[in-house]
Write a protein that holds these residues in place. Structure first.
Motif, PDB file in Angstrom:
ATOM      1  N   SER A 163       0.809  -1.233   0.066  1.00 16.55           N
ATOM      2  CA  SER A 163       0.164   0.107  -0.078  1.00 16.55           C
ATOM      3  C   SER A 163       0.846   1.166  -0.016  1.00 16.55           C
ATOM      4  CB  SER A 163      -0.975   0.094   1.214  1.00 16.55           C
ATOM      5  OG  SER A 163      -1.399  -1.092   1.472  1.00 16.55           O
ATOM      6  N   MET A 164       2.031   1.347   0.812  1.00 16.00           N
ATOM      7  CA  MET A 164       2.854   2.214   1.106  1.00 16.00           C
ATOM      8  C   MET A 164       3.303   2.593  -0.367  1.00 16.00           C
ATOM      9  SD  MET A 164       3.506   3.912   4.065  1.00 16.00           S
ATOM     10  CE  MET A 164       5.136   3.806   4.247  1.00 16.00           C
ATOM     11  N   GLY A 165       3.969   1.494  -0.844  1.00 20.09           N
ATOM     12  CA  GLY A 165       4.644   1.811  -2.287  1.00 20.09           C
ATOM     13  C   GLY A 165       3.777   2.242  -3.425  1.00 20.09           C
ATOM     14  N   ALA A 166       2.685   1.785  -3.399  1.00 24.62           N
ATOM     15  CA  ALA A 166       1.749   2.046  -4.580  1.00 24.62           C
ATOM     16  C   ALA A 166       1.368   3.632  -4.496  1.00 24.62           C
ATOM     17  CB  ALA A 166       0.549   1.239  -4.713  1.00 24.62           C
ATOM     18  N   THR A 167       0.798   3.838  -2.986  1.00 26.96           N
ATOM     19  CA  THR A 167       0.331   5.300  -2.796  1.00 26.96           C
ATOM     20  C   THR A 167       1.354   6.150  -3.026  1.00 26.96           C
ATOM     21  OG1 THR A 167      -0.950   4.191  -1.167  1.00 26.96           O
ATOM     22  CG2 THR A 167      -0.850   6.516  -1.250  1.00 26.96           C
ATOM     23  N   PHE A 168       2.748   5.824  -2.511  1.00 29.03           N
ATOM     24  CA  PHE A 168       3.687   7.098  -2.650  1.00 29.03           C
ATOM     25  C   PHE A 168       4.120   7.109  -4.014  1.00 29.03           C
ATOM     26  CE2 PHE A 168       3.454   7.061   1.758  1.00 29.03           C
ATOM     27  CZ  PHE A 168       4.251   8.300   2.174  1.00 29.03           C
ATOM     28  N   THR A 173       4.959  10.580  -8.305  1.00 28.32           N
ATOM     29  CA  THR A 173       5.115  10.827  -9.813  1.00 28.32           C
ATOM     30  C   THR A 173       4.095  11.753 -10.310  1.00 28.32           C
ATOM     31  OG1 THR A 173       5.411   8.367  -9.711  1.00 28.32           O
ATOM     32  CG2 THR A 173       5.271   9.580 -11.822  1.00 28.32           C
ATOM     33  N   LEU A 174       2.986  11.862  -9.861  1.00 22.96           N
ATOM     34  CA  LEU A 174       1.938  12.666 -10.406  1.00 22.96           C
ATOM     35  C   LEU A 174       2.258  13.969 -10.083  1.00 22.96           C
ATOM     36  CD1 LEU A 174      -0.591  13.309 -11.664  1.00 22.96           C
ATOM     37  CD2 LEU A 174      -1.920  12.615  -9.590  1.00 22.96           C
ATOM     38  N   VAL A 175       2.840  14.507  -8.558  1.00 18.93           N
ATOM     39  CA  VAL A 175       3.121  15.641  -8.167  1.00 18.93           C
ATOM     40  C   VAL A 175       4.619  16.348  -8.748  1.00 18.93           C
ATOM     41  CG1 VAL A 175       3.783  17.211  -6.260  1.00 18.93           C
ATOM     42  CG2 VAL A 175       1.699  15.787  -6.187  1.00 18.93           C
ATOM     43  N   THR A 176       5.443  15.556  -8.884  1.00 24.36           N
ATOM     44  CA  THR A 176       6.652  16.022  -9.344  1.00 24.36           C
ATOM     45  C   THR A 176       6.693  16.109 -10.790  1.00 24.36           C
ATOM     46  OG1 THR A 176       7.615  13.528  -9.373  1.00 24.36           O
ATOM     47  CG2 THR A 176       8.370  15.080  -7.640  1.00 24.36           C
ATOM     48  N   TRP A 177       5.956  15.086 -11.473  1.00 22.58           N
ATOM     49  CA  TRP A 177       5.827  15.342 -13.053  1.00 22.58           C
ATOM     50  C   TRP A 177       5.005  16.587 -13.518  1.00 22.58           C
ATOM     51  CZ3 TRP A 177       4.996  10.333 -16.353  1.00 22.58           C
ATOM     52  CH2 TRP A 177       6.587   9.589 -16.058  1.00 22.58           C
ATOM     53  N   ALA A 262       3.547  17.923   0.546  1.00 22.83           N
ATOM     54  CA  ALA A 262       2.118  17.727   0.766  1.00 22.83           C
ATOM     55  C   ALA A 262       1.511  16.289   0.435  1.00 22.83           C
ATOM     56  CB  ALA A 262       1.339  18.941   0.150  1.00 22.83           C
ATOM     57  N   ALA A 263       1.964  15.945  -0.684  1.00 24.48           N
ATOM     58  CA  ALA A 263       1.564  14.515  -1.198  1.00 24.48           C
ATOM     59  C   ALA A 263       1.901  13.662  -0.310  1.00 24.48           C
ATOM     60  CB  ALA A 263       1.880  14.481  -2.692  1.00 24.48           C
ATOM     61  N   ALA A 264       3.180  13.649   0.449  1.00 22.89           N
ATOM     62  CA  ALA A 264       3.897  12.578   1.211  1.00 22.89           C
ATOM     63  C   ALA A 264       3.040  12.677   2.438  1.00 22.89           C
ATOM     64  CB  ALA A 264       5.288  12.761   1.504  1.00 22.89           C
ATOM     65  N   GLY A 265       2.620  13.992   2.871  1.00 23.20           N
ATOM     66  CA  GLY A 265       1.945  13.972   4.221  1.00 23.20           C
ATOM     67  C   GLY A 265       0.458  13.540   3.897  1.00 23.20           C
ATOM     68  N   ILE A 266      -0.059  13.684   3.092  1.00 29.48           N
ATOM     69  CA  ILE A 266      -1.563  13.188   2.607  1.00 29.48           C
ATOM     70  C   ILE A 266      -1.394  11.650   2.529  1.00 29.48           C
ATOM     71  CG2 ILE A 266      -3.608  13.224   1.020  1.00 29.48           C
ATOM     72  CD1 ILE A 266      -2.762  16.208   0.493  1.00 29.48           C
ATOM     73  N   ALA A 267      -0.499  11.357   1.820  1.00 32.27           N
ATOM     74  CA  ALA A 267      -0.473   9.863   1.454  1.00 32.27           C
ATOM     75  C   ALA A 267      -0.410   9.162   2.795  1.00 32.27           C
ATOM     76  CB  ALA A 267       0.442   9.601   0.619  1.00 32.27           C
TER      77      ALA A 267
END
Lengths: 347, 301
Positions: A163-168, A173-177, A262-267
């Motif tokens: 779950s961690m791997g897939a979510t992060f 990828t989405l945010v940095t891209w 922020a993405a890491a925090g939310i995840a």
């Protein structure tokens, strides 16, 4: 190379070369496994403390047991069992006529095993002395007959790791891209959006399968002693379905977040509490009823259950179908939300 | 020669801001076209609409006879876009980057490697893009934009944040790309860049095109003063004023004495006669003066 293959390759290379992601996706959950495994299968060699209730002939008559056993006498069986449960002693033994009863703990597998072995031998010797065999030994665990710790912990930690791997993976990828305009660049190339998405899914599934292989490999080492049931390979569809649903969750996190922090925090905010409430680290049997009810709304709960069923409970392939369906259903709904939240650009 | 790009009355609003406010122009095939203006002038938005990244509120865009919006997979292989940020895949080497981009267009790896040589990065092929210098990253991103041999190349502020040497190298590269017959459209906020590279320049401010034409024609059309500078102390301000005549303005900032005049020939002749030409600087009008003239304010990038 086809766009699909080259994009998957680019993403996998990006992942493998990022030491932080590799650590958090592969090593970090493995550390938990090692920690649980080491803490809960203590391989100490000190004496095993047991309680004797009333007279027990084989103990009273044998010499030299003091080397292995540290015997305390008590009168109340129930109180003694409670002491075992508390972890102060390894086992309680009593004799009722020709029956010996041994109540042992599952929390200390090694010592409990030693004690059982010792009693087996003692009774064997006593039987050999007089024919026909008079004495029998009944050994019983004081905890309920649920799974051994490593058996329980491995599927849970594995579903957490996936779950961690897939979510992060998806969120980052989405945010940095989006931030680095890689998404824009892809939008300007004659490549289908579905190709880009499926390349990301392919990369994530590949990472998840590698995670699974490493995880099961380590847990099966003699020092941890995981024993997989016959249909353990049915965890592969579970792993893939779990990857899909948590990628969708990651896409939602990445769709809402503006920065990778922020993405890491939310995840984390989504995955970590869900892991606890889904019984990933410890069973929910002791949790209040409402927690158990609430846990059903989390896909990780169903992932856990499915993994436990096929990996260690020895259930057949068909048993995971309901859980698989529930997980994919979650994936569909969350995926639709992710599509609605998707943005090519920051502005 | 056909028209590669035709833009008519383009408009785009963000809230109350008219980012693009009625822009029309066309770009000839093989032309080097520049959109010049300070930050926030609407250059990037205009370019993004032409590339098909944004939808215009009003107006039409035609690129190679096709509409870029909505996303047009037939047009995409014919245009190359270098974006402002270096939009690379994380942690890939230069060679892996360009091969990945090449694969999106069905271009073989061999051609991608050749393009790396064209931009002079063959010895950096194994370096991760994060570790390239600003100029190298910029050249790699141009290589990635060119890998599929597009007919039109769009560049958004290609020389931003480059050191002077890297800028010169980049200009040479862009000239050679244009000389192969490709149409190049670039936005810049550097006047010298537009002057040096572009066949024609559109000067934009506040979402509108103020002036459009070849840089030299714009400057000539200005009929502005020529600035003649001498070291302070060579000649007194009063003497200089007398020498230059009443139409000229003379200023002295303590370092240089500057004579601004519309009739530089007699002034220079007079200075030569007095043997004062040593260290003299003569500067004609530049696009900067054109901008000043058009907007009434100093050009600030």
């Amino acid at each position: 190379m086809s766009p699909f293959r080259s994009l998957s390759r680019a993403m996998l290379l990006g992942f493998v070369r990022d030491k932080t992601s590799v650590f958090f996706t592969i090593l970090f959950p493995l550390m938990f496994l090692v920690l649980f495994g080491a803490l809960l299968t203590n391989q100490g060699v000190s004496k095993s403390k047991i309680i004797q209730v009333g007279p027990v002939a084989v103990l009273d008559q044998s010499q030299g047991l003091g080397e292995i056993l540290d015997i305390t006498r008590r009168n109340d069986l129930a109180a003694a069992q409670e002491e075992v449960r508390q972890g102060d002693f390894v086992a309680v033994v009593r004799q009722e006529g020709d029956r010996y009863q041994l109540f042992y703990t599952a929390a200390d597998q090694v010592r409990a095993g030693t004690v059982r072995g010792v009693f087996g031998q003692l009774i064997g010797q006593a039987n050999a002395a007089g024919v026909p065999q008079r004495f029998t030994l009944e050994a019983e665990q004081v905890e309920d007959k649920s799974l051994k710790v490593i058996q329980y912990v491995t599927p849970g930690l594995l579903s957490w790791a996936i779950s961690m791997g897939a979510t992060f993976g998806a969120a980052m990828t989405l945010v940095t891209w989006r931030q680095k305009k890689t998404l824009r660049r892809l939008r300007l190339a004659p490549v289908r959006t579905t190709t880009v998405v499926s390349a990301r899914v392919g990369a994530s599934v590949a990472i998840a399968l590698v995670q699974t292989a490493i995880f099961l490999g380590v847990a099966s080492l003699p020092m941890f002693g995981l024993r997989l049931s016959d249909y353990w390979w049915m965890c592969i569809p579970m792993v893939i379905a779990g990857t899909l649903v948590f990628m969708a969750i990651g896409m939602v996190a990445g769709g809402v977040a503006k920065t990778s922090e922020a993405a890491a925090g939310i995840a984390n905010l989504i995955v970590l509490p869900m892991a606890f409430l889904s019984g990933t680290f410890f069973p929910l049997d002791a949790a209040p009823a409402w927690v158990r009810t609430v846990s059903n709304i989390f896909p990780m709960k169903h992932l856990n259950e499915g993994m436990l069923d096929v990996m260690v409970r020895g259930q057949g392939p068909a048993s995971i179908l309901p859980e698989l369906g529930i997980i994919l259903g979650f994936g569909l709904v969350i995926g639709l939300i992710a599509v609605l939240l998707f943005r090519w650009d920051d502005v | 020669m056909g028209q590669t790009i035709i833009v008519q009355d383009l408009r785009k609003r963000y809230g109350d801001v008219h980012a693009v406010d009625g822009v029309s122009f066309s770009v000839e095939q093989g032309e080097f076209f520049g959109i010049l203006g300070p930050n926030g002038a609407g250059k990037t938005t205009t370019l993004e609409i032409i590339e098909g990244l944004r939808q215009a509120d009003a107006g039409t865009v035609e690129v190679l006879g096709m509409s870029p919006w909505p996303r047009n997979p037939r047009l995409l292989p014919k245009i190359g876009v270098q974006l402002q940020a270096s939009s690379f895949f994380e942690r890939l080497t230069a060679r892996e980057q360009i091969r990945t981009f090449a694969s999106l267009y069905g271009i073989p790896a061999r051609k991608a490697d050749e393009m790396l040589t064209v931009v002079g990065l063959e010895d950096k092929a194994g370096t991760q893009s994060e570790k390239l210098s600003g100029g190298q990253a910029q050249r790699l991103s141009i290589a990635c934009a060119l890998v599929h041999d597009p007919e039109v190349l769009f560049l958004d502020e290609p020389s931003a944040s480059l050191d002077p040497q890297a800028r010169r190298n980049l200009w040479d590269l862009l000239r050679s790309i244009n000389s192969t017959g490709r149409t190049v459209v670039l936005t810049t906020h550097y006047l010298d860049e537009a002057e040096s590279l572009c066949d024609r320049v559109a000067i934009m401010d506040h979402g509108k095109i103020l002036e459009l034409g070849p840089p030299a024609a714009l400057v000539r059309g200005l009929d502005s003063a020529t600035h003649i500078s001498l070291a302070t102390g060579v000649v007194a301000v009063a003497a200089a004023q007398e020498l230059a005549g009443p139409d000229a303005t003379v200023t002295d900032d303590g370092v240089s004495l500057t004579i601004a005049t519309r009739t530089p020939a007699p002034v220079l002749a007079e200075l030569a006669e007095r043997n004062l030409l040593t260290g003299i600087q003569v500067r004609g009008a530049t696009l900067e003066d054109v901008f000043l003239h058009l907007t009434g304010r100093e050009y600030r990038a």
